[in-house]
Design a protein around this motif. Structure first.
Motif, short mmCIF file in Angstrom:
data_model
loop_
_atom_site.label_atom_id
_atom_site.label_comp_id
_atom_site.label_asym_id
_atom_site.label_seq_id
_atom_site.Cartn_x
_atom_site.Cartn_y
_atom_site.Cartn_z
N LEU A 1 142.21 2.54 -10.87
CA LEU A 1 142.37 3.51 -11.97
C LEU A 1 142.35 2.79 -13.31
CD1 LEU A 1 142.76 6.46 -11.32
CD2 LEU A 1 145.13 6.23 -11.97
N ALA A 2 143.10 1.68 -13.36
CA ALA A 2 143.19 0.95 -14.63
C ALA A 2 141.81 0.48 -15.06
CB ALA A 2 144.14 -0.23 -14.49
N ARG A 3 141.03 -0.01 -14.09
CA ARG A 3 139.69 -0.50 -14.46
C ARG A 3 138.84 0.66 -14.96
NH1 ARG A 3 137.15 -2.38 -9.74
NH2 ARG A 3 135.89 -0.49 -9.79
N HIS A 4 138.97 1.77 -14.25
CA HIS A 4 138.17 2.94 -14.61
C HIS A 4 138.43 3.35 -16.07
CE1 HIS A 4 136.21 6.84 -14.10
NE2 HIS A 4 137.27 7.38 -14.67
N VAL A 5 139.71 3.50 -16.43
CA VAL A 5 140.00 3.93 -17.81
C VAL A 5 139.67 2.84 -18.82
CG1 VAL A 5 141.54 5.88 -18.08
CG2 VAL A 5 142.37 3.88 -16.98
N THR A 6 139.76 1.58 -18.41
CA THR A 6 139.40 0.53 -19.36
C THR A 6 137.94 0.65 -19.71
OG1 THR A 6 140.98 -0.86 -18.19
CG2 THR A 6 139.57 -1.95 -19.77
N GLU A 7 137.12 0.89 -18.69
CA GLU A 7 135.68 0.99 -18.94
C GLU A 7 135.33 2.29 -19.65
OE1 GLU A 7 134.18 0.42 -15.04
OE2 GLU A 7 134.53 -1.76 -15.07
N GLU A 8 135.90 3.39 -19.18
CA GLU A 8 135.48 4.69 -19.70
C GLU A 8 136.15 5.02 -21.03
OE1 GLU A 8 133.57 7.19 -17.66
OE2 GLU A 8 133.01 5.26 -16.76
N CYS A 9 137.42 4.72 -21.17
CA CYS A 9 138.17 5.25 -22.31
C CYS A 9 138.67 4.17 -23.26
CB CYS A 9 139.40 6.03 -21.84
SG CYS A 9 139.10 7.10 -20.48
N GLN A 10 138.11 2.96 -23.17
CA GLN A 10 138.58 1.87 -24.07
C GLN A 10 140.10 1.71 -24.05
OE1 GLN A 10 136.32 4.04 -25.94
NE2 GLN A 10 134.59 2.66 -26.05
N LEU A 11 140.67 1.67 -22.88
CA LEU A 11 142.13 1.58 -22.79
C LEU A 11 142.67 0.37 -23.55
CD1 LEU A 11 144.82 2.45 -21.69
CD2 LEU A 11 144.33 1.29 -19.57
N LEU A 12 141.99 -0.79 -23.39
CA LEU A 12 142.52 -2.00 -24.04
C LEU A 12 142.53 -1.87 -25.55
CD1 LEU A 12 140.93 -4.71 -21.76
CD2 LEU A 12 143.35 -4.42 -22.18
N ASP A 13 141.40 -1.37 -26.11
CA ASP A 13 141.36 -1.21 -27.57
C ASP A 13 142.49 -0.31 -28.02
OD1 ASP A 13 138.50 -2.22 -28.48
OD2 ASP A 13 138.32 -1.27 -26.53
N ILE A 14 142.63 0.78 -27.29
CA ILE A 14 143.67 1.74 -27.70
C ILE A 14 145.02 1.06 -27.68
CG2 ILE A 14 144.88 3.81 -26.94
CD1 ILE A 14 142.21 4.93 -26.07
N MET A 15 145.32 0.33 -26.59
CA MET A 15 146.66 -0.26 -26.48
C MET A 15 146.94 -1.26 -27.59
SD MET A 15 147.69 -0.84 -22.60
CE MET A 15 148.30 0.51 -21.63
N VAL A 16 145.97 -2.17 -27.81
CA VAL A 16 146.21 -3.21 -28.82
C VAL A 16 146.35 -2.57 -30.20
CG1 VAL A 16 145.27 -5.27 -29.90
CG2 VAL A 16 145.05 -4.94 -27.44
N THR A 17 145.48 -1.62 -30.48
CA THR A 17 145.54 -0.97 -31.80
C THR A 17 146.88 -0.26 -31.97
OG1 THR A 17 143.20 -0.55 -31.48
CG2 THR A 17 144.25 0.51 -33.35
#
Length: 1851
Positions: free
Chosen positions: A415-431
């Motif tokens: 799931l985590a990989r999926h949202v990282t790829e689809e929804c830019q999870l990492l960018d969102i979190m760091v920002t």
């Protein structure tokens, strides 16, 4: 119209009708009807509290069925393979590390117990934030751990759902959900002061609706599928929310929703246009210039909605920049919702995550489609969550709820990989994290306060103080633990850059400035926040990333991170305006950038095989990087030297936290590693001089005996010098990052912790710094940990110490660990408290003494190090640089000359450094090279850099700068011969040595000029020296020249002489033994003091270089001792004497201490140990044998010794306590079991107390009350037990002692107002004083001569004595002090127990009551003493109980009191025992009830009554007489009771056989005759035996032989004999004989004088031969039996039960507990209380009777008493033993106090687990449980447990 009709009809039939309509192929009319109906039912304008709508929905869904039935049907189609049970905070769940893939995996109790986890590493835990069960989810745990229900893929064989079943749900639920949403929109009001309360109100009203949704999710997979469809369907959302323009209410509702949405973006809409202006300028470049605009104030004003921080320009300016530079603008935008799920989540967040909503959203997760949509929605709302969280007032609760959700989503790698790829999870979190931290930035004051452009977080802000950032950081760490996600992060350069700028916000936060003048006014506690923030927000993500950089393939990632670290560091140095000197008096413990850099370097070298040099910057940058970590090390030393004391305690706290086990491997370890890298790459002279300058001890390093230190006070010089040397040793010895394997590190950590102290398993786990990232693999408790532990430590099982302290199971280092692995350096690095280093050394010393290796005071042992990794070889150059050698030489010289501020520790560290140098020889140069002279200014000192050759280099003259007052100045320069003067001239250059600082500067300047041609940069602050010179007159410095003529070797030999205190002590070992070099590692050398250290060093030096060997031999050959300089002569002598004197003083002190300890020990043995006999004869009050006229007592207060008199009575210190221990005895030998299921129960009917209660009640039904009250004893429950410590005091002394206690303000553990105190001598708890009766010592001759007089004469005497209303021998007519005291003690005794345990009479307040109570006190104490002796008297007088006994005094007091009641002679049982009475006319007084027949009376009670009512002191012959008479009665009891047990035939047979012998000579002493007589007499009453036969035939099928009858009779009489013997022992001081248990009867009979004189012990004794009848046996027996038969004619059943009373009880026991604690916990922690029917918050169990109670529960409170206290009064007469279910510990309630006793359940490592924090399986510790039981039975809780406190009836 249609709807109105439908509404009127019955709901069920309507629903059925509609369902039928909808199932047709053409269902349009049905659909239309349904919509109309719903329009009117689900009308949001109605109040939400109206349940009508819900009822309709339930009926419609069920389509005419019952809703419960419908639920059942739907459940039968459940195809879910996951458990997914959601729980909230405080739920008890399990975690199994063996089965878990993700560290967050958890299981509900049901799934855990149904799975197989035997032998796994699991624990139970109380959920903090809530969670969900992962059983069945193979992404999170291994399949092997699934429970039975979720193991088989249940989903496969479930039939598919029939369409019509859920048809209605699909139609109705969308309308129901929008109906709920409309309420949520409606209830929302713009934030204001009252808004929070309003939101709560809305939620309360919606409770039933949301609960209904939650209920639906629990119906299983089929319903969840329908719900998922509805929640994610975009079309129906659009139709239902948009298309209602004509409806006014709906329109208003929608507008509210839009206004709520406005503030949901990170940047509000009106700001958008403005931010376009700087869009172009801002790329990664904008970040690098972290500060320019801050000061100027940015033109772009950014007002962020509902963030009121207009004042902080820093924050605002940055926001705009960052917002524009992120890649994904969608994070910034206002949210747009496309389906119900999104809007529901939005309102969930707006309403701050109400628990029910969270549970509803989580309950849906087992549905895969839902899980994906929900995760996306959650990520889309992430920024909004952060904004809401920051504004929330309940951020704690909210944080928990957020994590409750996110941990379910992000722990799943897919799931985590999926949202990282689809929804830019990492960018969102760091920002989002960046935005969050920006709200609390302030200007950094580090280094250059005025021109500092760096910003740091302000640790005082709520955001950091309350850990508000925790949920977001925790999510970030969670997703970084997935390899695929971490790789994406490491590959994304701009993300890394953003992250580095985030980390730099923490660089240098919480800056400390040293207070120099006055103490700081307010100690800020922000440092907690700072350390937590660095650990959680910086270090943990770093560890997470490091886990994925383990192999060669990931080299590129490391390189990138290192590159960005360096870039960010450079930016940081620039923005704080750092050149080359750190600002004085400042330190921040937070350098996360340095630590990132260090840790990635370490990984690169250790795991990825990268070349270190390729990752390092130029020299100049290294110098800068080195400064701050070094500053921290110096500051640590300053803090420990008390130089920061004016900053308050918090600075010590910081120094401790920095090295504490949870922080050290993210803080001090990387710092030291970084310094090791710098040291290995920079010029060693530069590095060493930097160290001494940082530690401010440069001025101390002079050969002169006096010096001035401009920067340090004299008292700080020594600790700082020690600190500097210790730091160098640490730096050169530690190998944690320099080549040790993980196992070596674990071993070293473990050894250092165990050497400081023995540790429990859990504290060891806690103290070993493990890699904080949960996925690192070395999970605590992993196999490597256990294997290592068993390799280095021995387990000490838990023991119980007599002082009452509970020992845990401990691990202690093995002997070979002490011998070979004890490493003081590692200990110094890891100690939080400095005293632990000393403890470790003390333990080491003790080990050496024990094992005979060394008996003196050893020095810290030197330990060989693992070889350095090739990358770090340069580190050894530090040991071979001239600067260090000069420092070592100077210090050796100063120590040998006894200069001030030198210490053993300094010498120890100097030797350590020399030895390290000898062991790390640089390979480049050949061993004996000629000195090559370089142009350095201190060549004159040493020829080269190699330590081996410098050791023997002799230094002749040194020029020093000294104050004019120094002794060196006065000396003339040496008379110069030519050679001297030339050497003198040569050596004059040596003076420059002390300009270490200048030396450093020159180096630095060179490097800077070399690296950047622009020297202009090096504008340096004024030379540091000038800053610190104190104003005031400093004495002028002049230059003096010292003659030294020593080399390091000669100094070492001198020191050897000095330490061993005799000349010529050093003789080179290789002279006698050429093999000496081989034996260097032998025990002799490895453990010892400074002498052996010096020998070891000299031997090594000789072995490694021929030149040294020669040099040593030469020095030793000069047998004439080297003469010390003259002026030192007397001083030397002085120091010698001083040493000797010290030594002697030390020895004296040791001797005194030893003596004191042994005295104390012997005192403790006599006074404290409850079991030990008392040695002091004065305390053997009862049994003093001396023929003294009066007993003398010592008063422990005034110390005088004297008799107890009428006017000044002495008393025994006693503790009176009510006790029900006797009442809890049972017949069976097995203790009762604690019920652990609903089937098991405990029945209290068979206890001693219950039996006696029934007996008394029965007697009172039929007989005269006052006679009943003399026929039995009470006190089985609530009886008063009296115990003493054996110490006596004057009663008037005691009163003044109590006064002083009353005025004492110190908080005591007892209540003086209740008369409590502690014995002034042995501190044992007490609450009364028992007056000692002024009497003669026991004069044997007079009282105890065995009487030869006839029994019948004595009987008559006893009768006369009873009539005399016995007066005391002392007249009591006048009130004396003594009698007053006796009265007051009686009052105390009565107040000890509760009223209900004293009132048994039918006429309240009758004197009989008092009478009964008084003699029962005596009975209770005798019975308890019997119990303490093990239930019999076989062990004789040796028992401790007697020494402590105060029965003699107690009898006097009771007797005096009972003398107030005369026994009416008409009713005196004595006459009925010894005379035949005429039949009284039965018709005279019919109304009065008869007396209790003698055969129903309790014989021991009669004995005590007689003894207490006779005049004191009693003659022994009278006592024996009473016993003899009562024995006849007891014997008849036995015969009557026995006869009832026979069958009718047996009875007849015995009756006849005995009758034949009736006329033999000793018929009265034959049991057969008596039995036959008894049977025939009792048969006269027809009913008696008839009933008996009916009752007994059931029980007895045994055949009675003469032997078994004899045995039964003896057993029946034994309890009476035991009580009589004890009584005799206490009254007359007779010893109790030892015997075997089978001999007990004859021995006691003999002791009591019952045996016929002719008896030989070898004969078999018949119990009947002890009988002694004072009148015709048969007549008196007939009289006794007739009383019974008269009664039996009316009440035969009662007569039988009253006759058959078995006096035997087994010893009191606590309940039998199950082996495994989980059995108790699972049954009781969810069990409802029987009283209030709720599940108690703190359930507790009484271990005496098994009652389940609510601890502290207000629900069960009665008259202000909580249930535990009430129960303790009811069950144990104010003593209660309770097991707290949720804490696994036991509390004791004693009266008004309580204490925590400890635990009887321990884990596999012998440790308690209080509050079940660790949740490991616990097992019953039999030994501890026995100790608890023994303390309960012996009533010693008050003495053994020390920590008591008042409970104020609130338990």
């Amino acid at each position: 119209m249609m709807a109105a009709l439908l509404l009127r009809r019955d709901k069920k039939s309507t629903a059925a009708h509609l369902k039928a309509d909808l199932n047709r192929t053409d269902n349009s009319s049905g659909v239309h009807q349904l919509q109309e109906l719903l329009d009117s039912v689900l009308n949001p304008e109605r109040p939400a509290g109206d349940t009508e709508a819900l009822e309709w929905c339930k009926c419609l869904l069920a389509g005419g069925e019952e809703f419960e039935e419908f639920c059942k049907t739907v459940r039968s189609y459940d195809n879910a393979t996951l458990c997914g049970l959601v729980w909230t905070a405080n739920f008890v769940a399990y975690r199994c590390r063996t089965c878990g893939i993700s560290p967050c995996m958890s299981l509900c109790a049901e799934c855990f117990n149904n799975g197989d986890h035997t032998g796994h590493d699991f624990n139970m835990f109380r959920s903090q934030a809530g969670g969900a069960c992962d059983c069945g989810d193979s992404n999170v745990m291994r399949d092997s751990g699934f429970c039975r229900r979720h193991r088989s893929k249940t989903g496969t064989n479930v039939p598919s759902v029939p369409r019509e079943l859920l048809l209605m749900s699909e139609m109705v639920l969308p309308r129901f959900i929008i109906y709920v949403i409309q309420y949520l929109r409606d209830g929302y009001s713009e934030p204001g002061p009252a808004s929070e309360r309003d939101l709560q109100k809305v939620l309360q009203q919606l409770e039933p609706q949301i609960s209904f949704l939650e209920e639906l999710t629990k119906m299983g997979g089929a319903m969840r599928t329908v719900l998922t469809k509805i929640l994610t369907n975009q079309q129906s959302y659009k139709d239902l929310t948009m298309g209602q323009e004509e409806n006014v209410h709906a329109k208003k509702n929608y507008d509210k929703y839009l206004s709520a949405l406005k503030s949901s973006g990170l940047v509000s809409s009106d700001e958008k246009n403005a931010s376009g202006v700087i869009e172009l300028a801002a790329g990664a470049g904008a970040l690098s210039d972290l500060g320019a605009a801050a000061v100027a104030g940015d033109p772009v004003e950014s007002s962020i909605e509902d963030d009121q921080d207009g004042s902080q320009e820093v924050g605002q300016r940055k926001r705009v920049k960052l917002s524009s530079s992120t890649k994904d603008p969608s994070i910034m935008d206002v949210l747009k919702h496309k389906c119900f799920l999104e809007e529901l989540l939005f309102w969930t967040i707006k309403y701050e995550f109400p628990q029910k909503m969270v549970t509803f959203l989580l309950n849906m997760l087992p549905d895969q489609d839902y899980k994906i949509s929900f995760t996306r929605t959650f990520v889309q709302h992430y920024a909004f969550i952060m904004k809401t969280l920051m504004k929330s007032h309940e951020s704690d609760t909210m944080s928990n709820r957020i994590v409750h959700i996110s941990v379910q989503l992000f722990s799943n790698e897919e799931l985590a990989r999926h949202v990282t790829e689809e929804c830019q999870l990492l960018d969102i979190m760091v920002t989002v994290l960046l935005y969050m931290m920006e709200s609390c930035l302030v200007k950094s004051e580090l280094q250059d306060e005025e021109n500092n452009r760096h910003v740091v977080v302000n640790c005082g802000e709520a955001l950091l103080k309350n850990n508000t950032y925790w949920p977001l950081v925790s999510d970030f760490i969670n997703i970084l633990s997935h390899q695929s996600v971490a790789k994406k992060f490491l590959e994304d350069q701009s993300l890394l850059m953003l992250w580095m700028s985030f980390v730099s916000f923490f660089q240098g936060m919480n800056l400390n400035k040293r207070e120099i003048n006055e103490h700081v006014e307010f100690e800020s506690q922000t440092y907690y926040a700072a350390f937590a923030a660095e650990l959680e927000a910086c270090a943990q993500p770093m560890w997470g990333l490091l886990t994925h950089c383990k192999v060669k393939e990931t080299q590129e990632y490391t390189k990138t991170v290192v590159r960005y670290c360096l870039e960010t560091l450079q930016i940081w140095f620039d923005s704080v305006n750092f050149v080359d000197e750190p600002a004085p008096h400042q330190v921040s413990f937070h350098l996360p950038l340095h630590r990132y850099y260090a840790m990635f370097l370490s990984k690169a070298v250790k795991c990825q095989g990268l070349d270190l040099d390729s990752l390092l910057p130029d020299q100049e940058m290294l110098m800068k990087i080195m400064i701050h970590p070094l500053q921290i090390q110096a500051s640590l030393s300053e803090i420990h030297s008390n130089m920061w004391v004016r900053n308050g305690l918090q600075i010590k706290g910081q120094a401790m936290t920095y090295v504490q086990s949870h922080f050290c491997n993210s803080m001090i370890d990387p710092d030291i590693y970084l310094l090791q890298i710098c040291a290995s790459r920079l010029d060693p002279d530069y590095f060493i001089s930097s160290v001494f300058e940082r530690f401010k001890v440069v001025d101390l390093l002079t050969m002169a005996s006096q010096h001035q230190n401009t920067v340090l006070d004299p008292e700080h010089e020594r600790p700082m010098l020690e600190g500097a040397l210790t730091f160098l040793v640490l730096l050169l010895s530690l190998r944690i990052h320099l080549g040790m394997t993980d196992d070596d590190i674990l071993r070293a950590e473990m050894v250092s912790q165990l050497c400081m102290n023995d540790r429990t398993h859990s504290s060891l786990l806690d103290l070993i710094p493990e890699n904080p990232n949960p996925k690192s693999g070395t999970v605590p408790g992993s196999s490597s940990f256990e294997a290592m532990l068993s390799a280095v430590a021995d387990f000490k099982a838990p023991v119980f110490e007599p002082g009452g302290s509970m020992q845990q199971g401990m691990y202690t280092p093995k002997a070979e660990v002490w011998e070979k692995e004890f490493d003081p350096i590692m200990v110094i690095l890891r100690t939080v408290y400095r005293r632990d280093v000393q403890t470790a050394m003390d333990r080491y010393t003790a080990f050496l003494k024990e094992s005979g290796f060394f008996s003196g005071n050893p020095w810290p042992p030197y330990k060989e190090r693992t070889p350095l990794h090739p990358c770090y070889k340069g580190l050894a150059r530090l040991l071979h640089c001239k600067t260090l050698h000069i420092v070592l030489f100077t210090l050796l010289y100063k120590i040998s000359m006894d200069h001030q501020n030198m210490s053993e520790h300094v010498l120890c560290m100097v030797l350590y450094l020399i030895e390290l140098g000898l062991d790390n020889v640089l390979q480049e140069e050949p061993e004996e090279e000629e000195p090559c002279i370089e142009e350095h200014c201190h060549d004159s000192w040493f020829p080269g850099t190699n330590l081996l050759s410098n050791l023997h280099h002799v230094i002749n003259f040194v020029r020093v700068r000294v104050p004019e007052t120094a002794p060196e100045v006065k000396r003339e320069p040496p008379a110069s011969t030519s050679t001297d003067s030339s050497s003198f001239a040569q050596n004059s250059g040596a003076a420059q040595v002390f300009s270490l600082v200048a030396e450093r500067r020159r180096k630095f300047q060179e490097i800077i000029n070399r690296s950047s041609g622009e020297a202009s940069q090096a504008v340096r602050p004024k030379s540091s020296a000038t800053k610190w010179i104190p104003h005031g007159s400093t004495p002028q410095l002049t230059t003096a020249i010292l003659e030294i003529r020593e080399s390091m070797i000669s100094l070492l030999i001198k020191l050897h002489h000095k330490l061993s205190a005799k000349q010529n002590s050093f003789c080179p070992p290789w002279m006698e033994d050429p093999e000496a070099f081989v034996r260097l590692d032998s025990v002799k050398y490895s453990h010892g003091d400074g002498i052996s250290a010096i020998e070891r060093i000299l031997t090594k030096a000789a072995f490694r270089a021929r030149q040294n060997k020669r040099c040593i031999q030469e020095i030793c050959m000069k047998i004439s001792p080297p003469v010390p300089p003259k002026r030192n002569g007397p001083a030397d002598k002085k120091t010698m004497d001083k040493e000797e004197r010290r030594q002697k003083a030390r020895e004296r002190q040791q001797k005194l201490l030893a003596e004191f300890a042994s005295r104390q020990k012997s005192f403790m043995e006599t006074a404290v140990d409850v079991e030990s006999p008392d040695a002091d004869a004065a305390m053997d009050l009862g049994s003093s044998e001396q023929q003294v006229s009066e007993i003398l007592y010592d008063c422990v207060i005034c110390g005088q010794s004297g008799p107890s008199t009428e006017d000044r009575p002495t008393g025994l210190v006693v503790l009176l306590q009510a006790s029900s221990v006797l009442g809890h005895r049972c017949k069976s030998t097995e203790p009762k079991r604690l019920p652990t299921s609903d089937e098991e129960h405990i029945y209290p009917v068979d206890t001693c107390a219950a039996t006696h209660d029934v007996r008394l009640t029965t007697l009172q039904r039929f007989f005269n009350d006052s006679s009943c009250l003399q026929s039995v004893s009470i006190g089985w429950e609530g009886g008063v037990y009296v115990q003493t410590c054996g110490h006596t005091l004057h009663i008037d002394c005691h009163k003044s002692y109590m006064e002083s206690l009353r005025n004492d303000q110190v908080l005591q553990g007892f209540s003086v107002d209740k008369g409590e105190f502690t014995c002034p001598l042995c501190r044992q708890f007490a609450n009364s004083v028992l007056p000692c009766y002024p009497g003669r010592g026991v004069e044997k001759a007079h009282w105890q001569t065995p009487s030869r007089r006839n029994l019948s004469v004595l009987v008559k005497e006893v009768e006369d004595l009873q009539d005399q209303l016995g007066t005391f021998s002392v007249s009591t007519s006048s009130e004396t002090n003594l009698s007053r005291e006796m009265e007051s003690v009686i009052k105390d005794i009565k107040n000890t127990t509760q009223k209900k345990y004293m009132d048994y009479s039918k006429t309240p307040g009758s004197p009989d009551n008092d009478f009964l109570f008084m003699y029962s006190v005596a009975r209770t104490n005798l019975e308890l003493e019997l119990v303490h002796r093990g239930g019999d008297l076989c062990c004789g007088g040796a028992s401790a109980a007697t020494k402590r006994s105060c029965l003699n005094q107690l009898f006097h007091v009771l007797a005096m009191h009972m003398r107030l009641y005369s026994i009416d002679s008409a009713y005196n049982p004595w006459t009925r025992l010894t005379q035949l009475t005429q039949k009284r006319d039965s018709h005279v007084c019919n109304d009065e009830r008869p007396e209790v027949p003698l055969l129903f009376r309790d014989v021991p009670s009669l004995l005590i009554i007689f003894v207490l009512t006779m005049p004191q002191p009693l003659h022994k012959e009278h006592f024996t007489c009473i016993v003899k008479v009562l024995y006849t009665l007891q014997y008849m009891h036995a015969i009557a009771a026995l006869s009832v047990k026979f069958s009718a035939e047996e009875r007849l047979a015995w009756k006849n056989s005995g009758a034949l012998k009736k006329h033999t000579s000793d018929a009265e002493k034959s049991w057969e005759v008596l039995l036959s007589h008894g049977i025939s007499e009792l048969s006269k009453g027809n009913r008696f035996y008839e009933v008996a036969t009916e009752e007994i035939s059931v029980i007895s099928s045994r055949v009675w032989s003469p032997q078994s009858i004899e045995y039964a009779l003896q057993q029946f009489c034994l309890p009476f004999l035991r009580i009589s013997s004890l009584l005799q022992h206490h009254l007359f001081g007779d010893d109790l004989p030892n015997c075997l248990s089978e001999e007990e009867f004859p021995v006691l009979a003999n002791c009591l004088g019952l045996l016929p004189s002719a008896f030989q012990p070898s004969n078999q004794l018949h119990s009947a031969s002890c009988l002694d009848w004072s009148i015709s046996a048969f007549e008196i027996i007939s009289q006794w039996c007739s009383e019974v038969t008269e009664f039996a004619d009316m009440n035969a059943e009662h007569a039988v039960t009253l006759v058959v009373q078995d006096p035997h009880w087994t010893a009191p026991r606590l309940l039998h507990l199950p082996e495994n604690y989980n059995t108790i916990f699972q049954y009781y922690h969810r069990k409802a209380c029987t009283f209030c029917n709720k599940v108690p918050k703190d359930p507790a169990l009484c271990l005496v009777c098994g009652t389940f109670v609510c601890l502290k529960g207000l629900c069960c409170k009665q008259q202000n008493y909580c249930e535990c206290v009430l129960h303790s009064q009811h069950c144990g007469a104010a003593t209660g033993i309770f097991l707290l279910i949720n804490a696994s510990v036991i509390i004791i309630i004693r009266g008004h106090r309580f204490c925590l006793w400890g635990a009887v359940y321990l884990d596999a490592h012998g440790e308690e687990d209080r509050d079940l924090r660790r949740g490991k399986p616990l097992y019953l510790c039999e030994e501890r449980y026995k100790v608890l039981e023994q303390q309960w039975v012996s009533h010693t809780f008050d003495h053994i447990n020390k920590r008591w406190g008042p409970h104020y009836n609130g338990l």
